[in-house]
Design a protein around this motif. Structure first.
Motif, PDB file in Angstrom:
ATOM      1  N   TRP A 131       0.841  -1.194   0.000  1.00 17.67           N
ATOM      2  CA  TRP A 131       0.000   0.000   0.000  1.00 17.67           C
ATOM      3  C   TRP A 131       0.881   1.250   0.000  1.00 17.67           C
ATOM      4  CZ3 TRP A 131      -0.865   4.304   3.132  1.00 17.67           C
ATOM      5  CH2 TRP A 131      -1.918   5.117   2.698  1.00 17.67           C
TER       6      TRP A 131
ATOM      7  N   TYR B 129       2.673   4.897  -3.327  1.00 18.65           N
ATOM      8  CA  TYR B 129       2.835   6.343  -3.298  1.00 18.65           C
ATOM      9  C   TYR B 129       4.283   6.775  -3.476  1.00 18.65           C
ATOM     10  CZ  TYR B 129      -1.899   5.852  -1.901  1.00 18.65           C
ATOM     11  OH  TYR B 129      -3.209   5.502  -1.895  1.00 18.65           O
TER      12      TYR B 129
ATOM     13  N   SER C  24       4.924   9.498  -5.723  1.00 19.90           N
ATOM     14  CA  SER C  24       4.557  10.832  -5.242  1.00 19.90           C
ATOM     15  C   SER C  24       5.575  11.357  -4.241  1.00 19.90           C
ATOM     16  CB  SER C  24       3.192  10.796  -4.561  1.00 19.90           C
ATOM     17  OG  SER C  24       2.294   9.989  -5.279  1.00 19.90           O
ATOM     18  N   TRP C  25       6.513  10.538  -3.873  1.00 22.36           N
ATOM     19  CA  TRP C  25       7.407  10.940  -2.791  1.00 22.36           C
ATOM     20  C   TRP C  25       8.266  12.152  -3.127  1.00 22.36           C
ATOM     21  CZ3 TRP C  25       9.581   5.938  -0.130  1.00 22.36           C
ATOM     22  CH2 TRP C  25       8.496   5.212   0.383  1.00 22.36           C
ATOM     23  N   GLY C  26       8.217  12.542  -4.383  1.00 20.76           N
ATOM     24  CA  GLY C  26       9.013  13.694  -4.771  1.00 20.76           C
ATOM     25  C   GLY C  26       8.473  15.015  -4.251  1.00 20.76           C
ATOM     26  N   SER C  27       7.173  15.080  -3.932  1.00 21.00           N
ATOM     27  CA  SER C  27       6.598  16.377  -3.595  1.00 21.00           C
ATOM     28  C   SER C  27       7.210  16.938  -2.313  1.00 21.00           C
ATOM     29  CB  SER C  27       5.086  16.282  -3.453  1.00 21.00           C
ATOM     30  OG  SER C  27       4.717  15.646  -2.264  1.00 21.00           O
ATOM     31  N   ASN C  28       7.448  18.214  -2.322  1.00 15.60           N
ATOM     32  CA  ASN C  28       8.092  18.876  -1.176  1.00 15.60           C
ATOM     33  C   ASN C  28       7.683  20.350  -1.166  1.00 15.60           C
ATOM     34  OD1 ASN C  28       9.372  19.983  -3.306  1.00 15.60           O
ATOM     35  ND2 ASN C  28      11.306  18.891  -2.999  1.00 15.60           N
TER      36      ASN C  28
ATOM     37  N   LEU D  34       5.031  22.437  -3.691  1.00 18.64           N
ATOM     38  CA  LEU D  34       3.791  23.035  -3.199  1.00 18.64           C
ATOM     39  C   LEU D  34       3.737  24.515  -3.541  1.00 18.64           C
ATOM     40  CD1 LEU D  34       1.147  22.870  -1.723  1.00 18.64           C
ATOM     41  CD2 LEU D  34       2.359  23.017   0.455  1.00 18.64           C
TER      42      LEU D  34
ATOM     43  N   TYR E  80       2.805  24.809  -7.055  1.00 17.11           N
ATOM     44  CA  TYR E  80       1.391  24.518  -7.269  1.00 17.11           C
ATOM     45  C   TYR E  80       0.533  25.718  -6.887  1.00 17.11           C
ATOM     46  CZ  TYR E  80      -3.179  22.286  -6.753  1.00 17.11           C
ATOM     47  OH  TYR E  80      -4.506  21.962  -6.853  1.00 17.11           O
TER      48      TYR E  80
ATOM     49  N   ILE F   3      -4.445  10.902   2.120  1.00 15.90           N
ATOM     50  CA  ILE F   3      -3.139  10.680   1.510  1.00 15.90           C
ATOM     51  C   ILE F   3      -3.286  10.296   0.043  1.00 15.90           C
ATOM     52  CG2 ILE F   3      -1.184   9.064   1.480  1.00 15.90           C
ATOM     53  CD1 ILE F   3      -1.220   9.139   4.506  1.00 15.90           C
TER      54      ILE F   3
ATOM     55  N   SER G 276      -1.927  12.356  -3.161  1.00 13.33           N
ATOM     56  CA  SER G 276      -0.929  11.749  -4.041  1.00 13.33           C
ATOM     57  C   SER G 276      -1.203  12.148  -5.492  1.00 13.33           C
ATOM     58  CB  SER G 276      -0.953  10.229  -3.908  1.00 13.33           C
ATOM     59  OG  SER G 276      -2.070   9.678  -4.584  1.00 13.33           O
TER      60      SER G 276
ATOM     61  N   GLN H  57      -2.664  15.271  -6.347  1.00 10.46           N
ATOM     62  CA  GLN H  57      -2.274  16.675  -6.409  1.00 10.46           C
ATOM     63  C   GLN H  57      -2.549  17.337  -5.068  1.00 10.46           C
ATOM     64  OE1 GLN H  57      -4.867  19.016  -8.963  1.00 10.46           O
ATOM     65  NE2 GLN H  57      -6.475  17.490  -8.725  1.00 10.46           N
ATOM     66  N   PRO H  58      -1.909  18.467  -4.801  1.00  5.35           N
ATOM     67  CA  PRO H  58      -2.179  19.193  -3.561  1.00  5.35           C
ATOM     68  C   PRO H  58      -3.645  19.628  -3.511  1.00  5.35           C
ATOM     69  CG  PRO H  58      -0.150  19.969  -4.564  1.00  5.35           C
ATOM     70  CD  PRO H  58      -0.807  19.079  -5.576  1.00  5.35           C
TER      71      PRO H  58
ATOM     72  N   ILE I 207       2.750  18.522   4.207  1.00  2.49           N
ATOM     73  CA  ILE I 207       3.168  19.891   4.494  1.00  2.49           C
ATOM     74  C   ILE I 207       2.028  20.810   4.093  1.00  2.49           C
ATOM     75  CG2 ILE I 207       5.637  19.508   4.248  1.00  2.49           C
ATOM     76  CD1 ILE I 207       5.420  20.510   1.406  1.00  2.49           C
ATOM     77  N   ARG I 208       1.999  22.002   4.657  1.00  2.37           N
ATOM     78  CA  ARG I 208       0.946  22.934   4.286  1.00  2.37           C
ATOM     79  C   ARG I 208       1.515  24.322   4.184  1.00  2.37           C
ATOM     80  NH1 ARG I 208      -2.673  22.663   9.654  1.00  2.37           N
ATOM     81  NH2 ARG I 208      -4.259  23.307   8.180  1.00  2.37           N
TER      82      ARG I 208
ATOM     83  N   VAL J 106      -2.378  22.048   1.058  1.00  2.49           N
ATOM     84  CA  VAL J 106      -1.768  20.890   1.708  1.00  2.49           C
ATOM     85  C   VAL J 106      -1.180  19.985   0.637  1.00  2.49           C
ATOM     86  CG1 VAL J 106      -2.204  18.928   3.221  1.00  2.49           C
ATOM     87  CG2 VAL J 106      -3.562  20.998   3.478  1.00  2.49           C
ATOM     88  N   ALA J 107      -0.011  19.440   0.894  1.00  2.00           N
ATOM     89  CA  ALA J 107       0.594  18.491  -0.049  1.00  2.00           C
ATOM     90  C   ALA J 107       1.186  17.313   0.714  1.00  2.00           C
ATOM     91  CB  ALA J 107       1.670  19.174  -0.885  1.00  2.00           C
ATOM     92  N   LEU J 108       1.234  16.202   0.034  1.00  2.10           N
ATOM     93  CA  LEU J 108       1.871  15.017   0.591  1.00  2.10           C
ATOM     94  C   LEU J 108       3.355  15.305   0.790  1.00  2.10           C
ATOM     95  CD1 LEU J 108       1.117  12.130   1.288  1.00  2.10           C
ATOM     96  CD2 LEU J 108       1.737  11.455  -1.023  1.00  2.10           C
ATOM     97  N   ASN J 109       3.883  14.881   1.908  1.00  5.05           N
ATOM     98  CA  ASN J 109       5.305  15.087   2.147  1.00  5.05           C
ATOM     99  C   ASN J 109       6.104  13.871   1.711  1.00  5.05           C
ATOM    100  OD1 ASN J 109       7.868  15.578   2.972  1.00  5.05           O
ATOM    101  ND2 ASN J 109       7.442  15.223   5.129  1.00  5.05           N
ATOM    102  N   GLY J 110       7.073  14.172   0.877  1.00  3.68           N
ATOM    103  CA  GLY J 110       7.897  13.130   0.306  1.00  3.68           C
ATOM    104  C   GLY J 110       8.333  12.039   1.247  1.00  3.68           C
TER     105      GLY J 110
END
Lengths: 111, 111
Positions: free
Chosen positions: A87, A91, A94-98, A102, A105, B26, B30, B32-33, B64-65, B74-78
């Motif tokens: 599971w 993701y 997607s782990w690249g987002s930081n 953001l 975006y 989550i 994954s 998009q924010p 992170i936000r 809000v975005a998923l944190n790597g």
DNA sequence: TATAAAGTTAACTTGTAGGTTAACTTTATA
DNA sequence: TATAAAGTTAACCTACAAGTTAACTTTATA
């Protein structure tokens, strides 16, 4: 097919893993099988307490057990940890987002 | 160094992941924010309810936000999901154990 | 065969997670 | 500038997780 966030099995597995004492039990069992009493002693928990944790792990199919006489042996179950892992792995792309992503975006959204 | 079952950070991450609605968030992120309100609407939860989930995810550093005006993005944190994954992966070598292994162990114990 | 060992089950307590509604702050807009 | 939008915070409710003690069953042993 990837595993869905709302799968009941994933639910029971992650709920079982969310508890520190149960992770301790898993760690113990990763070294070798054990009896219920041994697990209770190592976790410094009463038998009824360990019994509940074991039932939770068993329902999640994270362990298997077998009764031999009056003694219950418990072992880590192979495949189920892989469920949680797969599971999470979905993701990984997607782990690249930081923070920079953001910010980017947000800028785009505000155009 | 491998990550310990009783690490506080692992604790907060796995606790956050144990909730179905938070896994839904989550999954959403994954793709998009999103804003807090968007997440609430998709999860069909009230703003106060989603707010608590977001705080839980944020404390676990799974997201992170950033505030832009009155809007919270809000975005998923790597990296943080990788923490849970690496804890699980430690036990991959043990994944072989199964009913046969346990039977075997029990026989050995009873000699 | 009486006693102890190994679990299980039941009943109870306590803390907290996850939701609610209501009141509030801050920022944008008609 | 009054109103609405986007969150936040507080106070509350309910369900359940995780522990306890006490009583019980089943199996082994002195």
């Amino acid at each position: 097919m990837s595993i869905s966030y709302d799968s009941p099995q994933l639910d029971s597995v992650l709920e079982a893993l969310a508890n520190q004492k149960r992770r301790g039990i898993i760690h113990d069992l990763s070294l070798q099988p054990a009896t219920v009493t041994q697990l209770a002693s190592r976790a410094r928990l009463s038998l009824p307490a360990i019994h509940k944790h074991i039932r939770s792990l068993e329902q999640a199919q994270l362990i298997i057990r077998k009764k031999a006489g009056r003694t219950n042996f418990v072992a880590l179950n192979g495949s189920t940890l892989g469920l949680a892992q797969s599971w999470i792995m979905q993701y990984q792309t997607s782990w690249g987002s930081n923070k920079a992503t953001l910010d980017n975006y947000i800028s785009k959204m505000q155009e």
